[in-house]
Design an enzyme around this catalytic site. Sequence first.
Site, PDB file in Angstrom:
ATOM      1  N   GLU B  32      23.850  19.639  29.775  1.00  0.00           N
ATOM      2  CA  GLU B  32      24.099  20.583  28.792  1.00  0.00           C
ATOM      3  C   GLU B  32      22.731  21.558  28.760  1.00  0.00           C
ATOM      4  OE1 GLU B  32      25.082  18.882  25.118  1.00  0.00           O
ATOM      5  OE2 GLU B  32      26.389  17.626  25.935  1.00  0.00           O
ATOM      6  N   ASP B  43      19.348  20.878  14.577  1.00  0.00           N
ATOM      7  CA  ASP B  43      18.476  20.141  15.307  1.00  0.00           C
ATOM      8  C   ASP B  43      17.199  19.705  14.499  1.00  0.00           C
ATOM      9  OD1 ASP B  43      19.422  20.335  18.056  1.00  0.00           O
ATOM     10  OD2 ASP B  43      19.321  22.433  17.657  1.00  0.00           O
TER      11      ASP B  43
END
Lengths: 411, 265
Positions: B32, B43
């Site tokens: 990814e 995040d």
Amino acid sequence: MSYQVNEKGCYGSFGGAYIPEMLFPNVEELRENYLKIISSDKFQTEFQDLLRNYAGRPTPLYFAKRLSERYKTNIFLKREDLLHTGAHKINNTLGQILIAKHLGKTRIIAETGAGQHGVATATVCALKGLECIVYMGEVDIERQAPNVARMKMLGAKVVPAKSGSKTLKDATNEAIRDWINNPVDTHYIIGSVVGPHPYPDMVARFQSVISKEIKEQLKKNPDYVIACVGGGSNAAGAFYNFLDDEKVKLIAVEAAGKGINSGHSAATMVLGKPGIIHGSKTMLMQTDDGQIIEPYSISAGLDYPGVGPIHANLFKTGRSKFVSATDDEALQAAYLLAKLEGIIPALESAHALAHLEKLNAKENETVVVNLSGRGDKDMAIYIKNMNNPSPTLPNGANTRHGARRQGKGEN
Amino acid sequence: MLSIYFTAGFPNLEDTNIILEELVQSGADMIEIGIPFSDPLADGPVIQHSNEVALKNGMTLKLLFEQLEKSKVKSQKSKVPMILMGYLNPVLQFGVENFCKRASEVGISGVILPDLPMDEYLSDYKPIFQKYNLSTIFLITPHTSEKRIRMIDDNSDGFIYMVSSSSTTGCPSPRCSDWGKPTLPDGANTRHGARRQGKGAETLKYFSRIKNMNLKNPLMIGFGISDRQSFSTACQYAHGAIIGSAFIKHLENGGEAGKFVSQIR
């Protein structure tokens, strides 16, 4: 044309809910319940009582005689600065804390820029006995120290946001991350008409009391309503009940900072284009690559690279006129209001006042300026700038009177 | 399946293809590639920081496509799928169709956009993604309802990204870091230990629940997978797992990409 939110949570092509799956259940729970809760008798009884007896509503609509003489028109100030905690923010936090209680939440998080929303959140958490965590940019913690102290005294934990520009945008990011990490027991009290649907609509509804009262107090519609816009909650409240009366000219004042093209500005409508920030599609200051640009304003409450989607739509449809005021113009407007009317406004509200210089309203017209908050928290900045008058400042800041004031400030 | 996430342009602007090649050589099954974003909401601190550094280095979506065009890995599309992961705003500014076209040209197999609403994907974008043969991958969490999981499964192709716990990436709180560890012996049941174990057990219950739903798409578990132990636990319940923050930390400390893969396997 309707300027209200549609069933999809959009204002024209703006709004919506652009959130990661981790937030979906929280936002969905709120979306499914907020209108039901707000319209219940139980909620309304308690909310109206708190607005009246705790927050201090209705706030006066004050005819500012000397300011009116100066600008040769009829200027009224909607005195949200006289509310408990010193700004309009309490209207929304009272509403949201009741919703949070109804949903069985025990922990409250919030973001704050100038600290007014943080203080208002800490206040209602103390009132209802809920844990309170307020995220605030490290830079703002420094420039709005009195509000940080207030939040702590009210029992809130103030957590510095250390990423990005360390201001409101980053505080909002951190609050959202907290919510992702605490999806069950926590309610996020967003302080402006930003964020994923239903926040913009919910906050606008809580703030709509401002224009409801203006209408009642004036007994007619004003010609102009002027309000400052960062995220845009006080403006949304001041405009709300006039949106369908197209004769009422709505003027939103953004922070131009050191000048629109200086690279230090927060004038989103001029500098931005459609994009996504904090879960909603709106006008956004960003690079060609879609990275959010760090905003700047002397006023921590307007220091935001986006704007509520309701305002993006008002801008796009032309229903509201968007203008801007620089740091210097806002400071000058604040000194002028203090001198002429004995009111020290919040730096945010000073941006709205600054537009009076350029308005050219007629003698028989009525202008309402939403005085969204009081300036106690900004005294350090006001004192600093009194001592260092900018050469660009108009309005007699360098009169003998001004000079005397400067002298005192130095003591 | 072991999938590794890394942020394009981190630690250095030109590292993208070096890391890609090392990962493929060392046996990663899927990769990814993170598109850096200034405000990555989902995040934790490690990936946030890598985004910040990558942007400072000058990484943009346009440049990323240019880099990937030169990648040796590109020709191995069928062998080691490459997925792009990022937030919606940079993609919107690039233009969704333009983005899909370029992604397809450089050998990307699928896209993860955590803040793309499912209903908008279905109404506006699905035909575009399909036109360019790109899988779209959606996330589920412990709090996603069964009805919604079924809906996501019906509208996904590729795999379902199963977020291990309600958290941002990189497992910021200690409570979600221990589900992969073996159960503590009785004597170790301190109050703290017991709490942690409780959380771990809850996570494993969630894994079992989803496994037993017999979804048509494969499941990949992500968030909080950091070592051989948590990877192998995740693999008991899903088709594989995704490691992101732990790998970024490894790179930040000067580690080689390939070495990390061999530590996990």
